[in-house]
Enzyme design. Structure first.
Site, short mmCIF file in Angstrom:
data_model
loop_
_atom_site.label_atom_id
_atom_site.label_comp_id
_atom_site.label_asym_id
_atom_site.label_seq_id
_atom_site.Cartn_x
_atom_site.Cartn_y
_atom_site.Cartn_z
N THR A 169 0.92 -1.37 0.03
CA THR A 169 0.26 0.23 0.54
C THR A 169 0.52 1.02 0.55
O THR A 169 -0.19 2.16 0.11
CB THR A 169 -0.91 0.13 1.45
OG1 THR A 169 -0.22 -0.11 2.69
CG2 THR A 169 -2.13 -0.44 0.99
N LYS A 170 2.19 1.22 -0.65
CA LYS A 170 2.98 2.58 0.07
C LYS A 170 2.07 3.21 1.35
O LYS A 170 1.58 4.38 1.72
CB LYS A 170 2.95 3.62 -0.73
CG LYS A 170 3.79 2.65 -1.55
CD LYS A 170 4.46 3.68 -2.40
CE LYS A 170 5.07 4.57 -3.44
NZ LYS A 170 6.57 4.01 -2.61
N CYS A 171 1.86 2.28 2.67
CA CYS A 171 1.29 3.23 4.06
C CYS A 171 2.86 3.54 4.22
O CYS A 171 3.85 3.28 4.22
CB CYS A 171 0.63 1.97 4.45
SG CYS A 171 0.15 2.67 6.36
#
Ligand code: PMP
Length: 319
Positions: A169-171
């Protein structure tokens, strides 16, 4: 007060303060876009970001935005997973980015950072029923990692597993995992870390996907091995298939395959195509960037700077 940090580059800082950003629906100066200390996204890592590049070609006097729709589609997917909402469609985001690059008069290779985050200023965290902020920032960027041959170590930190937090997610909060591995590698004198999955398979770098080549066979870790599904990775797979006539195996890769490889390279928006010439003090192949890696690196550089009309649809000319 004792000064321990490196003094900031004052020119760069002044330029950044003056630069335009897009923040909560408006173009503003960077210095006027401020958030409060209690902002949840800052305190709890409840954010989601993207990273894009626009390449300057001196020869063509043109700035080329690379894979804008693909990055914003990924942002939409990821924010949905994280129960955030970006209040602009993919075409709108591409247009906003285009305008931002023009407002900032970008005539050099530039990194673009879209960022969505939980903007409530309150103690406590959750994902649902919290307002989100959305920003896009630009900054000049050269090489993010060395591109002439990196010395890597296998990190003692394992890549986060999908059962703990979603690695695709590229959190923002998940980047503590990458930061731990990156510092470990740099402080031990290496250029970059290779992260393994909890099960011990090769996963990726701290901000790059990885490719391993042996006996003319190209492999890259499977999506199910907790990788960030890189957009550069997808482009490189395409180039191997279409330009070099080589298929790419997407599969689980064992650690010792790294040591047995003829060629290894990493790729990503920041890293571009970065050959790996040493891993855990063992040379990769003969210790020089390999021939297939160099061909891919050359193709990539030519395409992203507008030198190959066949790939014009990957690019968005800004000027
Ligand atoms: N892995 C990680 C952990 C990353 O942060 C990135 C950079 N976004 C990549 C791989 C490469 O992805 P992309 O090619 O989309 O930049």
């Amino acid at each position: 007060m004792t000064q321990t940090a490196t003094p900031p580059d004052t020119d760069e800082a002044a330029r950044r303060e003056q630069s335009w950003v897009f923040f909560d629906g408006e173009f503003r100066r960077y210095r006027d876009a401020r958030i409060g200390l209690l902002t949840q996204g800052l305190n709890y890592g409840t954010g989601c970001f993207e990273g894009l590049r626009a390449y300057w070609s001196e020869e063509r006097r043109q700035l080329y935005g690379l894979w804008f729709p693909e990055h914003y589609q990924r942002l939409h997917r990821n924010t949905r997973t994280l129960q955030m909402r970006v209040p602009h469609s993919v075409p709108e985001l591409c247009d906003i980015t285009h305008e931002l690059l023009r407002r900032n008069e970008c005539r050099e290779t530039t990194y673009i950072r879209p960022l969505s985050f939980k903007s409530a200023e309150a103690i406590g965290f959750r994902l649902h029923d919290i307002p989100d902020s959305f920003a896009i920032i630009t900054a000049p960027m050269g090489d993010y990692v060395p591109t002439g041959g990196m010395r890597c170590m296998v990190s003692s930190w394992r890549r986060i597993d999908d059962s703990m937090a979603p690695p695709r997610t590229k959190c923002t909060g998940i980047y503590i995992n990458s930061a731990l591995a990156k510092s470990e590698a740099l402080q031990a004198g290496f250029d970059e870390a290779v992260m393994l999955t909890a099960a011990g398979n090769v996963c990726e770098g701290t901000g790059e996907n990885i490719f391993v080549i042996r006996g003319g066979v190209v492999s890259t870790p499977a999506r199910s091995d907790n990788i960030l599904e890189g957009i550069t990775r997808q482009g490189i797979i395409h180039l191997f298939r279409e330009e070099l006539g080589l298929d790419v195996e997407e599969r689980s890769i064992g650690r010792s395959e790294l040591y047995a490889a003829d060629e290894v390279f990493m790729c990503g928006t920041g890293a571009q195509v970065a050959p790996v010439t040493e891993i855990d003090r063992r040379t990769v192949g003969d210790g020089e960037p390999g021939p297939l890696t160099l061909r891919i690196q050359g193709l990539y550089q030519r395409i992203v700077t507008g030198g190959d009309p066949k790939y014009a649809e990957w690019l968005r000319p800004i000027w």
